[in-house]
Motif scaffolding. Sequence first.
Motif, short mmCIF file in Angstrom:
data_model
loop_
_atom_site.label_atom_id
_atom_site.label_comp_id
_atom_site.label_asym_id
_atom_site.label_seq_id
_atom_site.Cartn_x
_atom_site.Cartn_y
_atom_site.Cartn_z
N ARG A 178 115.73 89.61 36.43
CA ARG A 178 115.63 88.42 35.56
C ARG A 178 114.18 88.18 35.18
O ARG A 178 113.26 88.39 35.98
CB ARG A 178 116.19 87.20 36.30
N PHE A 179 113.98 87.76 33.92
CA PHE A 179 112.64 87.51 33.36
C PHE A 179 112.64 86.12 32.71
O PHE A 179 113.68 85.64 32.26
CB PHE A 179 112.29 88.56 32.30
N HIS A 180 111.44 85.53 32.62
CA HIS A 180 111.31 84.23 31.96
C HIS A 180 110.26 84.33 30.86
O HIS A 180 109.30 85.10 30.98
CB HIS A 180 110.89 83.17 32.98
N ILE A 181 110.44 83.53 29.84
CA ILE A 181 109.50 83.59 28.71
C ILE A 181 108.27 82.72 29.04
O ILE A 181 108.42 81.66 29.64
CB ILE A 181 110.22 83.12 27.41
N ASP A 182 107.08 83.20 28.68
CA ASP A 182 105.88 82.41 28.97
C ASP A 182 105.37 81.73 27.70
O ASP A 182 106.02 81.76 26.65
CB ASP A 182 104.81 83.26 29.68
N GLU A 183 104.19 81.14 27.80
CA GLU A 183 103.66 80.35 26.68
C GLU A 183 103.27 81.21 25.49
O GLU A 183 103.06 80.69 24.39
CB GLU A 183 102.45 79.50 27.16
N THR A 184 103.18 82.53 25.67
CA THR A 184 102.88 83.41 24.54
C THR A 184 104.16 84.08 24.03
O THR A 184 104.09 85.07 23.30
CB THR A 184 101.85 84.49 24.91
N MET A 185 105.34 83.57 24.48
CA MET A 185 106.64 84.14 24.09
C MET A 185 106.80 85.57 24.60
O MET A 185 107.42 86.41 23.94
CB MET A 185 106.82 84.10 22.57
N THR A 186 106.23 85.85 25.77
CA THR A 186 106.39 87.16 26.39
C THR A 186 107.30 87.00 27.61
O THR A 186 107.13 86.03 28.36
CB THR A 186 105.01 87.68 26.88
N PHE A 187 108.25 87.92 27.78
CA PHE A 187 109.09 87.85 28.98
C PHE A 187 108.32 88.44 30.15
O PHE A 187 107.81 89.56 30.06
CB PHE A 187 110.42 88.59 28.75
N VAL A 188 108.24 87.68 31.24
CA VAL A 188 107.40 88.07 32.38
C VAL A 188 108.12 87.82 33.71
O VAL A 188 109.20 87.25 33.76
CB VAL A 188 106.07 87.27 32.40
N ARG A 189 107.44 88.19 34.77
CA ARG A 189 107.80 87.94 36.17
C ARG A 189 109.16 88.52 36.56
O ARG A 189 110.12 87.78 36.83
CB ARG A 189 107.77 86.43 36.46
N PRO A 190 109.27 89.85 36.61
CA PRO A 190 110.54 90.44 37.01
C PRO A 190 110.95 90.01 38.41
O PRO A 190 110.11 90.01 39.31
CB PRO A 190 110.25 91.96 37.00
N ARG A 191 112.20 89.63 38.54
CA ARG A 191 112.72 89.25 39.87
C ARG A 191 114.10 89.88 40.02
O ARG A 191 114.95 89.73 39.15
CB ARG A 191 112.83 87.72 39.95
N ARG A 192 114.26 90.63 41.08
CA ARG A 192 115.55 91.30 41.26
C ARG A 192 116.60 90.29 41.71
O ARG A 192 116.34 89.45 42.57
CB ARG A 192 115.41 92.41 42.31
N ILE A 193 117.77 90.40 41.10
CA ILE A 193 118.84 89.44 41.42
C ILE A 193 119.86 90.16 42.30
O ILE A 193 120.43 91.18 41.90
CB ILE A 193 119.58 88.98 40.14
#
Length: 332
Positions: A178-193
């Motif tokens: 899972r990834f989340h969008i940051d303030e520059t509209m980039t998907f970041v911070r991979p987290r295994r689910i």
Amino acid sequence: MIRFEQTFMDFLLHHQEKHNRTHHFLILMDAVISAAKRIQHYYLTGALQGNLGPAGSVNVQGENVMRMDQIAQEITIHYLKASGRVIHAVSEESKEIVQLNPPTTERARYFFYFDPLDGSSNIPHGLPVGFMFGIAKKSLDGPEDCHLRSGKDYIAAGMFVIPTGTFTLGLRDAGTWRFHIDETMTFVRPRRIILPRESDGWELSFNAANRGTFSERVQRWIAENEGRYAFRYLGALAGDFHRILANGGMFLYPAIVNHPNPKKNRPQGKLRLMYEGSVVAFMCREAGGMAVDESGRPILDIQPEDHHQRTALYAGSRDLVQDIAKVLKQQP
Ligand code: AFP
């Protein structure tokens, strides 16, 4: 100190290099991310721009098309085509297969199955919807027959929950992330689910208004089990399944077989196999769970006969899905 997060593209680059893979998949995923971000932009501003209403036409499923369905379809096809990596696409919004590049070119190697905006009843309210997709690869060894692929042949499947800025991707034999969008509209911070094995936080998710239309055995199973779990339902598969992946439990959209108006029965189920059922089942497997259809058969094993084929769906924590699968396998 500025905190830098690992981006989705960096994560995927490492993944591809670790497994000695080409960069073609990276290029395709870059196109998918561009499409999702652009759809999200149109959705966020949709109420002000007048884009959240009906388009005035009916789709291949016989459902009213929303203006946003059309926008999302146009955006996705544009980026898929521009990537040069997709042979053809199958979309909820198009009866015909969308031919994009001849399979004979070296760089065109993927089949893309998608619903660009899933959960249309949420559109007029600007509430969460999904962009769901599954990806299969052409046969690199023999002649390519472009056949219909079952979920177990997918190499990846994912979903964006729009406009929440979350993206979940299952990679074959490499987990669901899972990834989340940051303030520059980039998907970041991979987290295994990984679906939680402990049942404390498990949830059930289904359309409770349909309950009396399910088969007697499914109704019985629900009555016997529902007291143990929380119940949540958003009406958009990507959002509902997002919760199940995080909290555990089960999403179910059973066959409709006891509708008071028999014409409204859906013994085949409602959800579309190639771009809803198999997508969810794939992410589920990579997160340690499973998914079955109305006969208790693994969704990933179903060989589609039609690109827009429907299926019933029971997806989530392995123990819970196995439990209902036992009931589903019994003769009625
Ligand atoms: P639409 O996009 O055609 O509205 O369907 C959404 C969906 O396929 C899926 O996202 C939901 O889980 C499910 O249907 C909701 O169906 P109900 O409105 O019958 O609960």
